[in-house]
Design a protein around this motif. Structure first.
Motif, PDB file in Angstrom:
ATOM      1  N   ILE A 299      15.250   1.723   9.780  1.00  0.00           N
ATOM      2  CA  ILE A 299      15.275   1.029   8.389  1.00  0.00           C
ATOM      3  C   ILE A 299      16.703   0.906   7.585  1.00  0.00           C
ATOM      4  O   ILE A 299      16.862  -0.265   7.069  1.00  0.00           O
TER       5      ILE A 299
ATOM      6  N   ILE B  87      17.822   2.387   0.705  1.00  0.00           N
ATOM      7  CA  ILE B  87      18.616   3.281   1.336  1.00  0.00           C
ATOM      8  C   ILE B  87      19.318   2.503   2.448  1.00  0.00           C
ATOM      9  O   ILE B  87      18.791   2.366   3.314  1.00  0.00           O
TER      10      ILE B  87
ATOM     11  N   LYS C 166      12.010   9.203   1.886  1.00  0.00           N
ATOM     12  CA  LYS C 166      12.751   8.533   0.919  1.00  0.00           C
ATOM     13  C   LYS C 166      13.184   7.121   1.762  1.00  0.00           C
ATOM     14  O   LYS C 166      12.981   5.906   1.195  1.00  0.00           O
ATOM     15  N   ARG C 167      13.753   7.165   3.006  1.00  0.00           N
ATOM     16  CA  ARG C 167      14.032   6.117   3.851  1.00  0.00           C
ATOM     17  C   ARG C 167      12.771   5.223   4.172  1.00  0.00           C
ATOM     18  O   ARG C 167      12.619   3.845   4.119  1.00  0.00           O
ATOM     19  N   GLU C 168      11.589   5.714   4.502  1.00  0.00           N
ATOM     20  CA  GLU C 168      10.358   5.013   4.728  1.00  0.00           C
ATOM     21  C   GLU C 168       9.984   4.331   3.542  1.00  0.00           C
ATOM     22  O   GLU C 168       9.509   2.738   3.746  1.00  0.00           O
TER      23      GLU C 168
ATOM     24  N   LEU D 282      14.104  19.172   4.030  1.00  0.00           N
ATOM     25  CA  LEU D 282      15.269  18.275   3.504  1.00  0.00           C
ATOM     26  C   LEU D 282      15.064  16.818   4.479  1.00  0.00           C
ATOM     27  O   LEU D 282      15.056  15.793   4.108  1.00  0.00           O
ATOM     28  N   ASP D 283      14.905  17.285   6.030  1.00  0.00           N
ATOM     29  CA  ASP D 283      14.833  16.032   6.689  1.00  0.00           C
ATOM     30  C   ASP D 283      13.633  15.417   6.524  1.00  0.00           C
ATOM     31  O   ASP D 283      13.476  13.981   6.457  1.00  0.00           O
TER      32      ASP D 283
ATOM     33  N   ALA E 101      13.522  11.429   5.143  1.00  0.00           N
ATOM     34  CA  ALA E 101      12.748  10.345   6.057  1.00  0.00           C
ATOM     35  C   ALA E 101      11.725   9.669   5.081  1.00  0.00           C
ATOM     36  O   ALA E 101      11.670   8.625   5.410  1.00  0.00           O
TER      37      ALA E 101
ATOM     38  N   GLY F 214      19.256   1.777  -8.113  1.00  0.00           N
ATOM     39  CA  GLY F 214      18.200   3.094  -8.104  1.00  0.00           C
ATOM     40  C   GLY F 214      17.734   3.607  -6.729  1.00  0.00           C
ATOM     41  O   GLY F 214      16.980   4.238  -6.896  1.00  0.00           O
TER      42      GLY F 214
ATOM     43  N   TRP G 169      18.448  -2.594   6.702  1.00  0.00           N
ATOM     44  CA  TRP G 169      19.029  -2.690   5.348  1.00  0.00           C
ATOM     45  C   TRP G 169      20.242  -3.134   5.013  1.00  0.00           C
ATOM     46  O   TRP G 169      20.837  -4.040   4.410  1.00  0.00           O
TER      47      TRP G 169
ATOM     48  N   VAL H 120      16.331   6.376  -8.454  1.00  0.00           N
ATOM     49  CA  VAL H 120      16.783   7.722  -7.969  1.00  0.00           C
ATOM     50  C   VAL H 120      18.223   7.546  -8.285  1.00  0.00           C
ATOM     51  O   VAL H 120      18.820   6.810  -8.101  1.00  0.00           O
TER      52      VAL H 120
ATOM     53  N   GLN I  48      16.566   2.333  -4.604  1.00  0.00           N
ATOM     54  CA  GLN I  48      15.136   1.577  -4.227  1.00  0.00           C
ATOM     55  C   GLN I  48      15.382   1.032  -2.590  1.00  0.00           C
ATOM     56  O   GLN I  48      14.465   0.855  -1.687  1.00  0.00           O
TER      57      GLN I  48
ATOM     58  N   SER J 233      11.719   3.352   1.194  1.00  0.00           N
ATOM     59  CA  SER J 233      12.822   2.277   0.782  1.00  0.00           C
ATOM     60  C   SER J 233      12.422   1.248   1.964  1.00  0.00           C
ATOM     61  O   SER J 233      12.831  -0.239   1.684  1.00  0.00           O
ATOM     62  N   GLY J 234      11.762   1.305   3.265  1.00  0.00           N
ATOM     63  CA  GLY J 234      11.479   0.182   3.932  1.00  0.00           C
ATOM     64  C   GLY J 234      10.125  -0.446   3.723  1.00  0.00           C
ATOM     65  O   GLY J 234       9.620  -1.450   4.197  1.00  0.00           O
TER      66      GLY J 234
END
Lengths: 285, 386
Positions: free
Chosen positions: A65, A235, B380-382, B373-374, B378, A231, A69, B230, A233, B384-385
């Motif tokens: 992902i 990564i 947060k990453r997902e 944390l991992d 993950a 922000g 991006w 964030v 949104q 964002s996807g």
């Protein structure tokens, strides 16, 4: 001539300091990053059992992902900048005349200010009750939704930050097009579109391609725009790498992500360079 | 006409003598006074690296002081682990690291109890000697000095959510879907691990079951999906003041103090009345412990600096050094407390400090931090996807 004799030729001897400097300052850190990508997760010593585990972990995770991006945003930035910068470059070379220097200076000036400061400046402008929305509210009583911390503003930030890196190579490319060639084409009855497609664009291509490459490589490594304006949104991969090296203290994973990023970007750049032989189009061979 | 009378042989002899003399002089010099006599390196959170704190010490000692500021503990600890114990003299991190990690791993060394414990005597009541986080497990060795501290749960705009409501709802503010888009998350990922555990309804500072990790993962996705943004603490405060958001995690007096110092007293750190932490407590607090690094060639000034920052005047300076503003343990000493103006006390929320600390557990090591944390990264990453 023996190898030793070759090494101690005067040319090589004089190049030795800079060679050592490059090996120590450029190659060694790169090799260290590559080596770290093979050591066990969350360890700090290079002298342990090497494996591909970090790469396996990345391929089994959702890291794609962040790659998508970064590559997508960089491609979009390059595409938007190509559309913006070509007309500006054309104007700087052929239209603005004596004002061209002043306009060039205006495009250069933001580079003297730290990128983060400029991005926080945009936040002050676009944030709710900020410079723009606050003014609209107080003058017209109109309160539109703020656009900070959105995908769109992240892209806008990247376009803004990387504009000079596309503009100046493009301007160089456009200035390489001989006016006589254009005049000759017009004299022979070519339309404006034909001159653009068959003279202007192909002859300016070296500069445009350099702009593409420079902007793309820089934009793939962008992090501040998504952090400050977006922000988080979005990564990008650089953020994933940063987290691995800081909060996660997983240097090997961060190194493996970095190596993959270098491979992906390197491959893309090589593909472009195979398509456009810069040496040939710059007339060096 | 040349006046140079030396022969080539004389010159070589004299040069050899001079070189030998310099070498011997250099070595004896090193023996007599340590190479680190004029140098001090500090690895710290911001504030201790400010000119207000360092300059008077530089002037009085003539030493070259290098202070590097970082904004998370794991990075600092791992720099010592990676071999930088021979670079740094002092390390300033949050409370659990000295006692539970750095001392057992031989990264720091004890300091003189007789010299430093009298300073603990003058601190606020919660820090009287032997102060747990400054001592080793056996309670025999003093491992560092306590100074800045504060509650650290979340921050609200009291114009939007009253302090009473925020304290009462606590972590459930993030479990209410109606609040989506109204809050931010500070990019302080180690603390966010703690907070997401609290939102999920369990204590972060213990091992977690697979069911809890699954719930944690679902909660992390929900929290990040509902977040307006964030960002760093400056962005959080700016978004609160401008009205972009109504509250944020993670935060406390440390993070909201710059906004309060700027006059926005409606921006307030809040500690929940209750929560899933030990004893039913709702908040988490931090206390910085500054320790002497186990540097084989330690600076002569390391312990002197620890003593220097304990003086009432310097403690006040540390509390209000550049960046963020924080309570200090030396406020238990009236000579130090009296230096604080009413405005400064308002900025650090002195009015509720005692009760908020009482409602908080102290920051501790999360045994399965790496895994949590991992999972959070993950999530947060997902999110964002999409």
């Amino acid at each position: 001539m023996s190898v030793l004799a070759q090494i101690f030729r005067p040319g090589m001897r004089h190049a030795l300091p800079i060679l050592v400097f490059l090996l120590g300052g450029f190659a060694a850190p790169l090799l260290a990053v590559i080596a770290f990508s093979f050591v066990p997760s969350r360890t700090f010593s290079l002298w342990s059992d090497w494996s591909f585990d970090n790469y396996v972990e990345i391929f089994n995770s959702s890291s794609y992902i962040t790659f998508v991006w970064s590559l997508g945003l960089a491609a979009a930035t390059v595409a938007i900048l190509a559309v913006i910068c070509y007309p500006v470059a054309f104007g700087l070379t052929r239209v603005f005349g004596r004002y061209a220097t002043l306009i060039t200076l205006l495009f250069t000036l933001p580079l003297f200010v730290s990128e983060n400061v400029r991005l926080y400046g945009w936040i002050l402008i676009f944030i709710k009750n900020g410079v723009l929305l606050g003014t609209l509210k107080s003058l017209f009583g109109w309160e539109p939704e703020s656009i900070v911390f959105t995908h769109g503003l992240t892209l806008m930030g990247m376009v803004y930050v990387y504009l000079p890196f596309m503009l100046f190579p493009t301007t160089l490319g456009v200035s390489m097009v001989p006016q006589q060639t254009r005049d000759a084409a017009f004299d022979l009855g070519a339309s404006r579109w034909q001159v653009f497609r068959e003279i202007d664009l192909p002859l300016a291509m070296p500069g445009i391609v350099i702009g593409f490459l420079l902007t793309f490589v820089l934009a793939v490594g962008a992090i501040a725009e998504a952090k400050v304006l977006g922000g988080q949104q979005i990564i990008p991969i650089t953020h994933d790498i940063e987290i691995a090296f800081t909060y996660a203290q997983n240097w090997p994973l961060g190194a493996a992500l970095s190596v993959l990023l270098m491979l992906v970007v390197g491959t893309l750049v090589l593909i472009v360079l195979r398509r456009f032989d810069l040496d040939a189009i710059l007339g060096r061979r | 006409m040349s006046t140079f009378k030396q022969t080539r042989r004389d010159f070589l002899q004299n040069s050899a003598l001079m070189a030998g003399g310099l070498a011997v002089g250099g070595l004896t010099g090193m023996g007599a006074a340590s190479a680190r006599a004029k140098e001090l390196n500090i690895l710290c959170w911001e504030g201790y690296n400010s000119a207000q704190v360092l300059d008077p010490f530089r002037e009085s000692t003539g030493a070259t002081i290098r202070a590097e500021s970082l904004t998370n503990d794991p990075t600092m600890i791992n720099r010592l682990r990676a071999g930088e114990t021979n670079i740094w003299d002092l390390i300033n991190v949050n409370n659990p690291w000295a006692r539970k990690i750095m001392y057992p791993e031989g990264l720091i060394k004890p300091i003189d109890r007789a010299r430093f414990e009298p300073y603990f005597d003058k601190m606020l009541p919660g820090f009287k000697p032997p102060y747990k986080w400054a001592m080793d497990d056996a309670g025999a060795q003093l491992l560092g000095m306590a100074q800045r501290f504060g509650p650290y749960s979340f921050v609200v705009n009291t114009d939007k959510i009253s302090r009473a409501t925020a304290e009462d709802q606590g972590w459930d503010l993030w479990n209410d879907a109606a609040n989506n888009g109204k809050y931010g998350v500070q990019a302080s990922d180690d603390w966010n691990v703690f907070d997401i555990c609290c939102i999920a309804g369990f204590d972060p500072f213990r091992e977690h079951t697979d069911e809890e990790v699954a719930k944690y993962s679902e909660t992390a996705k929900r929290v990040y999906k509902g977040a307006k943004m964030v960002g760093d603490l400056a962005t959080m405060n700016q978004a609160l003041v401008s009205g972009e958001i109504d509250f944020y995690l993670t935060g406390g007096t440390y993070s909201c103090s710059p906004a309060r110092a700027d006059g926005a007293l409606n921006i307030r750190a809040v500690t929940p009345l209750r929560g899933p932490l030990e004893g039913g407590k709702g908040g988490i607090s931090w206390i910085e412990i500054t320790s002497v690094v186990n540097n084989p060639d330690i600076s002569d000034h390391a312990e002197d600096f620890l003593e220097y920052v304990q003086s009432p005047e310097m403690s006040h300076t540390v509390a209000f050094a550049e960046g963020t503003f924080n309570p200090v343990t030396q406020m238990g000493n009236s000579a130090c407390f009296d230096l604080f103006t009413k405005e400064e006390l308002d900025i650090i929320q002195w009015d509720s400090l005692e009760e908020e600390m009482a409602r908080s557990v102290e920051y501790d090591i999360v045994p399965d931090y790496d895994k949590l944390l991992d999972v959070m990264t993950a999530a947060k990453r997902e999110v964002s996807g999409g």
